[in-house]
Enzyme design. Structure first.
Site, PDB file in Angstrom:
ATOM      1  CG  HIS A 175     -40.554  -1.373  -2.687  1.00 23.86           C
ATOM      2  ND1 HIS A 175     -41.558  -0.970  -2.912  1.00 23.86           N
ATOM      3  CD2 HIS A 175     -40.337  -2.110  -3.901  1.00 23.86           C
ATOM      4  CE1 HIS A 175     -42.784  -2.214  -4.343  1.00 23.86           C
ATOM      5  NE2 HIS A 175     -41.442  -2.719  -4.806  1.00 23.86           N
ATOM      6  CD  GLU A 179     -37.720  -0.661  -7.686  1.00 23.45           C
ATOM      7  OE1 GLU A 179     -38.438  -1.126  -8.621  1.00 23.45           O
ATOM      8  OE2 GLU A 179     -37.587  -0.446  -6.760  1.00 23.45           O
ATOM      9  CG  HIS A 180     -43.291   0.680  -7.515  1.00 19.85           C
ATOM     10  ND1 HIS A 180     -44.311  -0.278  -7.930  1.00 19.85           N
ATOM     11  CD2 HIS A 180     -41.602  -0.226  -7.625  1.00 19.85           C
ATOM     12  CE1 HIS A 180     -43.836  -1.456  -8.274  1.00 19.85           C
ATOM     13  NE2 HIS A 180     -42.244  -1.374  -7.054  1.00 19.85           N
TER      14      HIS A 180
END
Length: 442
Positions: A67, A70-71
């Site tokens: 995650h 992804e950011h």
């Protein structure tokens, strides 16, 4: 050489081709897979870059890294700042987005068919060339830590996280996609870059595209931007074995909550199970809509809750069927009793043909309506390839749904809805409330 396969002609991918779907598959020389679906009546094109790993493929110290990466790719590349990425996307009228799941990461963009080339340039740069600057990492850590706090303040989210943590105990599936404050705070440039390098390799990437496009033109664009992604030296990604669910009863006190949050679940088959369509219909009948048994018995007849539903969480090698509801502390025992009673009825009483037909029509409607946009088709292509290795046409899926009988639903209900397999999580101002395994017998 580049290998292109018209899906309808490849027996290993499909037994029949729906006339409404023009799907083609190409493998680039470096092993990267490209899937397209031509939709001539559309004016949009949706492109997704799918990474075939997610939070369940992380080591404990990496929890949340999928995650976080992804950011981070949105924070700037070797040729664009974060502001330039945003401005260039807006300049072509594009919708650029990303998400992380337990088993996938996806970066996607949707644009008019006249802007596919600049869209691919932005998307590829984002995915392949992030800078991972230390200052950006520090700022994004602060953002994600706030995201974690925000979700922990959401009782609906929190009860699911607590339930999952105990349901898949000691397995990566038990961990939050966001990670924890401790793990996120530990991420540095070395960890982020190493994770990106090991996951973003051709054998672990699918590029899917759907809309008003030509396959050969899309292949040329993908090869231009992703053809140099080297497979050399990549190690086979570690997959954790299929976990076993741990039946549990967890009572978590949180005095600030006005309602008791309830999450009750059982293990379920993997996403590619032969019984998947039976399970979809069972879920629909149990708690999949306003006509479902739980909605009618708990909300409409008993007035115990505003929100109650059931949901499926299927994965590549296992799954879960769960029920969520919120109610007052005084009504909680009756709520649990009614849910268990609906489980018992599914096991002991064959469902009527009318109820099954209603569930079938609901499911078929969801399937067809869910494929009416280019972005939905793009996601459908990637997921079918990842989980089935073939493309099930709408006609095939509808035929499989129609084949389900009342006996099938009762058989699967008896396999899954077993008292000793049920897990229950209660979150709220519980006082001296007690729930025992005997209360879950069905």
């Amino acid at each position: 050489m580049v290998e292109t396969v018209p899906v309808a002609e490849n027996a290993t991918l499909a037994t029949a081709a729906s006339p409404a779907r023009n799907i083609r598959k190409t493998t680039l020389p470096n092993g990267l897979l490209v899937l397209t679906e031509s939709m001539p009546h559309m004016r949009s094109v949706s492109v997704g870059v799918w990474i075939g790993t997610g939070s369940r493929d992380e080591q404990p110290a990496e929890n949340g890294l999928s995650h976080f990466v992804e950011h981070m790719v949105f924070k700037g590349t070797t040729s664009r700042t974060a502001k330039q990425i945003a401005r260039e996307t807006d300049a072509i009228g594009g919708n650029l987005d990303a998400f992380t799941g337990k088993e996938t990461i996806c970066f996607n963009i949707k644009v008019l068919d006249t802007n596919v080339e600049p869209a691919m340039e932005i998307l590829a740069d984002l995915v392949l060339n992030p800078t991972f600057a230390p200052d950006d990492i520090a700022r994004e850590q602060s953002v994600v830590l706030e995201e974690i706090k925000m979700d922990e303040d959401n009782p609906d989210y929190l009860v699911h996280e607590i339930h999952t943590a105990n349901f898949w105990k000691n397995d990566p599936l038990a961990r939050s996609i966001l990670g924890t404050a401790e793990t996120v705070s530990s991420f540095d440039e070395t960890a982020v870059r190493a994770f990106h390098t090991s996951r973003f390799v051709p054998s672990n990437v699918i590029v899917s595209a759907a809309g008003h496009l030509k396959h050969d033109e899309m292949i040329a664009l993908v090869e231009k931007h992703f053809g140099a992604l080297a497979p050399a030296g990549e190690d086979k990604l570690v997959r954790f074995p299929a976990p076993k669910a741990t039946p549990h009863i967890t009572l978590k006190k949180k005095k600030s909550l006005e309602q008791v949050q309830i999450c009750l679940g059982v293990p379920a088959p993997a996403v590619d199970s032969p019984d998947r369509y039976v399970l979809y219909l069972l879920n629909s009948i149990l708690g999949g809509g306003m006509s479902s048994r739980l909605f009618q018995s708990v909300r409409e007849d008993a007035g115990l809750a505003y929100s109650i539903y059931s949901e499926l969480s299927p994965y590549r090698d296992t799954g879960a069927l769960s029920v969520y509801a919120g109610t007052s502390i005084e009504k909680t025992p009756e709520m649990v009793r009614l849910i268990i009673e609906e489980f018992r009825k599914l096991k002991t009483e064959p469902i009527g043909e009318d109820e099954l037909e209603r569930a079938k029509n609901q499911s078929k409607g969801n399937i067809v309506l869910g494929l009416e946009s280019s972005s939905a088709r793009m996601g459908n292509l990637a997921r079918q390839q990842m989980y089935y290795g073939r493309f099930n046409t709408v006609d095939e899926i509808i035929a499989d749904v129609d084949r389900v009988t009342p006996a099938d639903v009762q058989r699967v209900a008896n396999q899954l809805l077993v008292g000793d397999s049920i897990s229950l999580t209660l979150l709220g101002n519980l006082g001296d409330l007690k729930i025992t395994r005997a209360d879950l017998a069905c």
